[in-house]
Motif scaffolding. Structure first.
Motif, short mmCIF file in Angstrom:
data_model
loop_
_atom_site.label_atom_id
_atom_site.label_comp_id
_atom_site.label_asym_id
_atom_site.label_seq_id
_atom_site.Cartn_x
_atom_site.Cartn_y
_atom_site.Cartn_z
N LYS A 219 0.87 -1.17 0.00
CA LYS A 219 0.00 0.00 0.00
C LYS A 219 0.91 1.23 0.00
O LYS A 219 1.62 1.45 0.97
CB LYS A 219 -0.87 0.01 1.25
N SER A 221 2.33 4.77 0.61
CA SER A 221 2.04 5.93 1.46
C SER A 221 1.91 7.17 0.59
O SER A 221 2.47 7.23 -0.50
CB SER A 221 3.16 6.14 2.48
N TYR A 308 -4.41 2.42 6.73
CA TYR A 308 -3.44 3.52 6.76
C TYR A 308 -3.59 4.28 8.08
O TYR A 308 -4.69 4.34 8.64
CB TYR A 308 -3.73 4.52 5.64
N THR A 310 -3.59 8.12 9.40
CA THR A 310 -3.95 9.34 8.68
C THR A 310 -3.60 10.59 9.50
O THR A 310 -3.57 10.55 10.73
CB THR A 310 -5.46 9.37 8.38
N ALA A 380 6.12 11.39 8.91
CA ALA A 380 6.88 10.61 7.93
C ALA A 380 8.03 9.89 8.60
O ALA A 380 8.29 8.72 8.34
CB ALA A 380 7.38 11.52 6.82
N TYR A 383 6.83 6.78 10.53
CA TYR A 383 6.12 5.65 9.92
C TYR A 383 6.53 5.27 8.52
O TYR A 383 6.09 4.23 8.04
CB TYR A 383 4.61 5.97 9.88
N VAL A 384 7.33 6.10 7.86
CA VAL A 384 7.39 5.90 6.41
C VAL A 384 7.89 4.52 6.01
O VAL A 384 7.49 3.98 4.98
CB VAL A 384 8.15 7.06 5.75
N GLN A 387 4.75 1.55 7.96
CA GLN A 387 3.39 1.22 7.60
C GLN A 387 2.80 2.29 6.69
O GLN A 387 3.32 3.39 6.63
CB GLN A 387 2.57 1.05 8.87
N PRO A 388 1.72 1.97 5.95
CA PRO A 388 1.18 2.96 5.03
C PRO A 388 0.55 4.14 5.77
O PRO A 388 -0.15 3.97 6.77
CB PRO A 388 0.12 2.19 4.24
N ILE A 389 0.82 5.33 5.26
CA ILE A 389 0.28 6.54 5.87
C ILE A 389 -0.28 7.45 4.78
O ILE A 389 0.15 7.41 3.64
CB ILE A 389 1.34 7.33 6.69
N TRP A 390 -1.25 8.26 5.20
CA TRP A 390 -1.76 9.31 4.34
C TRP A 390 -1.87 10.59 5.18
O TRP A 390 -2.31 10.53 6.35
CB TRP A 390 -3.16 8.99 3.80
N SER A 429 7.50 6.90 -0.57
CA SER A 429 6.13 7.42 -0.63
C SER A 429 5.83 8.18 -1.89
O SER A 429 6.72 8.79 -2.49
CB SER A 429 5.89 8.41 0.51
#
Ligand SMILES: *[C@@H]1O[C@H](CO)[C@@H](O)[C@H](O)[C@H]1NC(C)=O
Ligand SMILES: *[C@@H]1O[C@H](CO)[C@@H](O)[C@H](O)[C@H]1NC(C)=O
Ligand SMILES: *[C@@H]1O[C@H](CO)[C@@H](O)[C@H](O)[C@H]1NC(C)=O
Ligand SMILES: *[C@@H]1O[C@H](CO)[C@@H](O)[C@H](O)[C@H]1NC(C)=O
Ligand SMILES: *[C@@H]1O[C@H](CO)[C@@H](O)[C@H](O)[C@H]1NC(C)=O
Ligand SMILES: *[C@@H]1O[C@H](CO)[C@@H](O)[C@H](O)[C@H]1NC(C)=O
Ligand SMILES: *[C@@H]1O[C@H](CO)[C@@H](O)[C@H](O)[C@H]1NC(C)=O
Ligand SMILES: *[C@@H]1O[C@H](CO)[C@@H](O)[C@H](O)[C@H]1NC(C)=O
Ligand SMILES: *[C@@H]1O[C@H](CO)[C@@H](O)[C@H](O)[C@H]1NC(C)=O
Length: 674
Positions: A219, A221, A308, A310, A380, A383-384, A387-390, A429
């Motif tokens: 997934k 980011s 994600y 967020t 960032a 977590y970068v 795991q996936p982040i938005w 990302s």
């Protein structure tokens, strides 16, 4: 790991060093092929910057100033149904008035207390600079105490602060503290504050098990870095170094990205929810009523559902997109949310406006926007690779009211970009550097390009190497789409597409409601695309642009339009109750540049052309905008009165009649103001 934010004094040191490096190395590095460094500034900006051959970022950004006028493209987009002219950011009308601004630091002091993230322990510690404390007290004898106040979100989308809690050197912050205001004071006088500060902490949350880093299941980011009111023209003008950064490898500029609404709210609603405000109201709920925004299907809900983490951050809380004349959120919308801290800092810390600023330039020791951007950086960093982040990180404070201000912040913004790079974010990302629209008022609107300026926001998309390798066809489509017409609704679909990529078995997500023909920018856009296809209302469409006219002759159009309105009123038999309108002044007059005409060198081919004029009448200062066919020999005006837009509210001007359409043009004699 270093302190969570680069303090202004450090930035200065960094930039001074870079400057020295450049001055020292420039002559040696540019040898036979280049003119002397003095003229380097006039070389064209090369648009391909391969990071593999560019080990050091500091060099390329140091000397960029002006583009080579001979190398300018003619169009951002040149397709059969859409010709968006390229605008020289340093055209004659601009250079006559535009002056760069100089960066000012908010504070020359280093931080007295810094939250430092201890990667080993996965905890923040509060470190006190004891040397600085001694200096501020001007004594080693006087004792001092340091405290913090936890900031929590309140249900009304504001904040609550907890009582002061005192701490000693390298105190480990409890995990529940996500934002704090801190300070130190003399031990014998709690109001003698040596320094105070505010920070958002991104406390680590362990990722859900089962997340895959394998490219095909990964997934991606996505971090969205936004600057309000920054057109792609003005970005090139005011932040050439940032622009240069955004032309690096992996970056794609959607040069045909056209806004869909006037101000921030419609443009962000379209990106984040896929709705225009009007449709959201009809289809979802009335966003002016409390609780509605919580129900709106914003993109972060879909990201969250796809596991994600967020974040949402916006500076200048008074004009936050979902709080300004709107109720805000009852529930915290995202896992990390800046607003409580930003509000607390605005009211608890000293604030400062620079001479040219309309909004707070500094809150406490740092720039107003730094709280949002630092949250981006911390988020960032945490977590970068985990795991996936938005996240969306948005600043209004410096760019909203003055088109020149971004020049003041150029190095500051560039530093955040360089930090994202050095923190490894660009390895992992997708990053979007964006704006909502261009400048909407001020002297820049009087440039010939004023029409384009307000409608063409900056829009740059970065794809990390693994993504380009995994999805080469998406990268190719994006590359092609750089010169095709695109809109906010396409971007919304792109975000949904990104979510779907990470959940290949999931059901397709609902796409932009207001643009059935829109699609992800990872698929090629039709060459024959029109604004209608892209969900862009005619008024904002730059495919067949308008050009601002100066001089006297265009001033003849508006009075003729007013005559038409008066005739309409009398035709409707309303002359006895509605005022006869007369011109107060003309805001602007523009001429339409047809697809076969050249914006930059407009030759009239016939006496008649399409014009757009915006004017004010004396009666109750009502504003109108009309698109008309005008013959400048016969002075004949062809206009359908009912297509003329009323720009201000008629509510208190037309209480004497009931017809919705007539109300737009009738200023009741009984409602006339002096
Ligand atoms: C690039 O700049 C960094 C400082 O930002 C410096 O440490 C490094 O030595 C430089 N590399 C080259 C190749 O000049
Ligand atoms: C920081 O130092 C510079 C140069 O000495 C000075 O001009 C500026 O006013 C100082 N800024 C603050 C916020 O103290
Ligand atoms: C602590 O403050 C002193 C005095 O302002 C400064 O010179 C020093 O660099 C600071 N130390 C750190 C680690 O920031
Ligand atoms: C405490 O500090 C404040 C702010 O510096 C000062 O105005 C006040 O006079 C001090 N009070 C005493 C008792 O020294
Ligand atoms: C949330 O995710 C699950 C699977 O992870 C999926 O079945 C469900 O449809 C998603 N809901 C929404 C609203 O996207
Ligand atoms: C116009 O209005 C007047 C009075 O306001 C009325 O007597 C007359 O019949 C109207 N004419 C038409 C054609 O509606
Ligand atoms: C309305 O005003 C214009 C001048 O602005 C005038 O020529 C015209 O006669 C007026 N019409 C009426 C019905 O008063
Ligand atoms: C008519 O419009 C053209 C532009 O289309 C302009 O160049 C010209 O000066 C105008 N002529 C008159 C008589 O105003
Ligand atoms: C006015 O409306 C008519 C019929 O709807 C249309 O043919 C004409 O082009 C319109 N004129 C303008 C200037 O929009």
């Amino acid at each position: 790991m270093g302190p969570p934010s680069l303090r202004p004094i450090h930035k200065w040191i960094v930039f001074c060093c870079l400057f020295v490096i450049c001055v020292v190395f420039l002559p040696q590095q540019r040898t036979n092929d280049a003119p002397s460094p003095k003229f380097k500034a006039l070389l064209p900006v090369t648009t391909t910057l391969d990071d593999s051959e560019d080990p050091n970022d500091s060099f390329p950004y140091s000397s960029i100033r002006v583009q080579d006028a001979t190398a300018l493209p003619l169009y951002f987009v040149e397709s059969s149904q859409c010709k968006i002219p390229y605008v020289d950011p340093f055209g004659a009308d601009t250079v006559a008035v535009y002056k760069r601004m100089v960066y000012e630091p908010c504070s020359n002091d280093t931080a007295l207390v810094t939250p430092i993230y201890d990667v080993g322990r996965q905890r923040y510690v509060l470190h006190i600079n004891e040397t600085l404390a001694t200096r501020l007290l001007q004594s080693r004898e006087i004792e001092y105490n340091c405290y913090y106040q936890e900031i929590k979100r309140s249900p009304s989308d504001g904040y609550d602060s907890v009582d002061r809690k005192y701490f000693s050197q390298d105190y480990v912050v409890p995990l529940h503290v996500e934002a704090l205001i801190l300070g130190c004071h003399r031990i014998d006088n709690t109001s003698h504050i040596l320094q105070s500060d505010a920070y958002t902490l991104v406390q680590f949350k362990a990722p859900q098990p089962g997340l895959s880093l394998e490219p095909s299941k990964r997934k991606p980011s996505l971090l969205m870095f936004g600057i309000d009111s920054l057109s792609r023209i003005n970005l090139r003008r005011t932040m050439p170094k940032v622009y240069k950064f955004l032309t690096g490898r992996g970056w794609y500029e959607l040069q045909g990205y056209n806004k869909i609404g006037d101000n921030t709210f419609p443009n962000l609603m379209a990106i984040l929810a896929g709705y225009s405000p009007e449709s959201a109201k009809e289809q979802v709920c009335d966003w002016k009523t409390n609780g509605c925004l919580d129900e709106t299907p914003f993109i972060w809900k879909y990201f969250k559902n796809a596991s994600y983490l967020t974040a949402y951050a916006e500076d200048e809380s008074g004009i936050n997109t979902f709080n300004y004349v709107k109720p805000g959120f009852n529930e915290q919308p995202t896992d990390y949310y800046l607003r409580p801290l930003q509000k607390a800092a605005e009211s608890d810390l000293d604030t400062w406006k620079c001479a040219d600023c309309s909004m707070r330039y500094c809150i406490g020791r740092r720039e107003t926007s730094s709280y949002a951007y630092d949250l981006c950086k911390e988020f960032a960093r945490r977590y970068v690779v985990e795991q996936p982040i938005w996240g969306l990180f948005w600043s209004n404070s410096f760019s909203h009211d003055d088109y020149r201000m971004p020049s003041k912040m150029e190095d500051y913004v560039l530093q955040y970009m360089l930090d994202l790079k050095s923190d490894g974010v660009l390895e992992q990302s997708i990053v979007i550097f964006l704006s909502d629209h261009g400048s909407r008022y001020g002297e820049i609107m009087y440039f010939e390009s004023g029409f384009l300026e307000s409608r063409l926001p900056s829009m740059f998309i970065y794809l990390p190497p693994w993504f380009r390798a995994q999805y080469p066809e998406y990268a190719r489509a994006l590359e092609l789409n750089q010169h095709r017409l695109t809109s906010n609704y396409d971007l919304h679909n792109t975000l949904k597409h990104i979510i779907e990529l990470g959940s290949p078995d999931g059901h397709p997500l609902p796409k932009s409601y207001d643009c059935p023909k829109c699609h992800s920018v990872f698929y090629p856009m039709d060459e024959q695309r029109t604004c209608e296809d892209a969900g862009i209302p005619e008024h904002y469409c730059t495919c067949v642009p308008y050009k601002r006219l100066s001089g006297d002759w265009p001033r003849r159009i508006a009075p003729r339009v007013i005559e038409r309105i008066n005739e309409y009123l009398s035709g409707r038999n309303l002359s006895s109750i509605c005022a006869n309108l007369s011109l107060s002044y003309i805001h602007e007059t523009e001429i339409r540049v047809a697809l076969d005409q050249n914006f930059h060198d407009l030759q009239s081919t016939s006496d008649t052309a399409v014009y757009r004029t915006m004017f004010k009448v004396k009666q109750n200062s009502a504003d109108f905008r009309a698109t008309v066919v005008f013959n400048n020999i016969t002075e004949a005006v062809d206009v359908n009165v009912t297509s003329i837009s009323r720009l201000d509210s008629y509510e208190n001007d037309a209480t004497c009649i009931a017809d919705k359409t007539d109300k737009l043009y009738c200023i009741c004699l009984s409602n006339l103001k002096e």
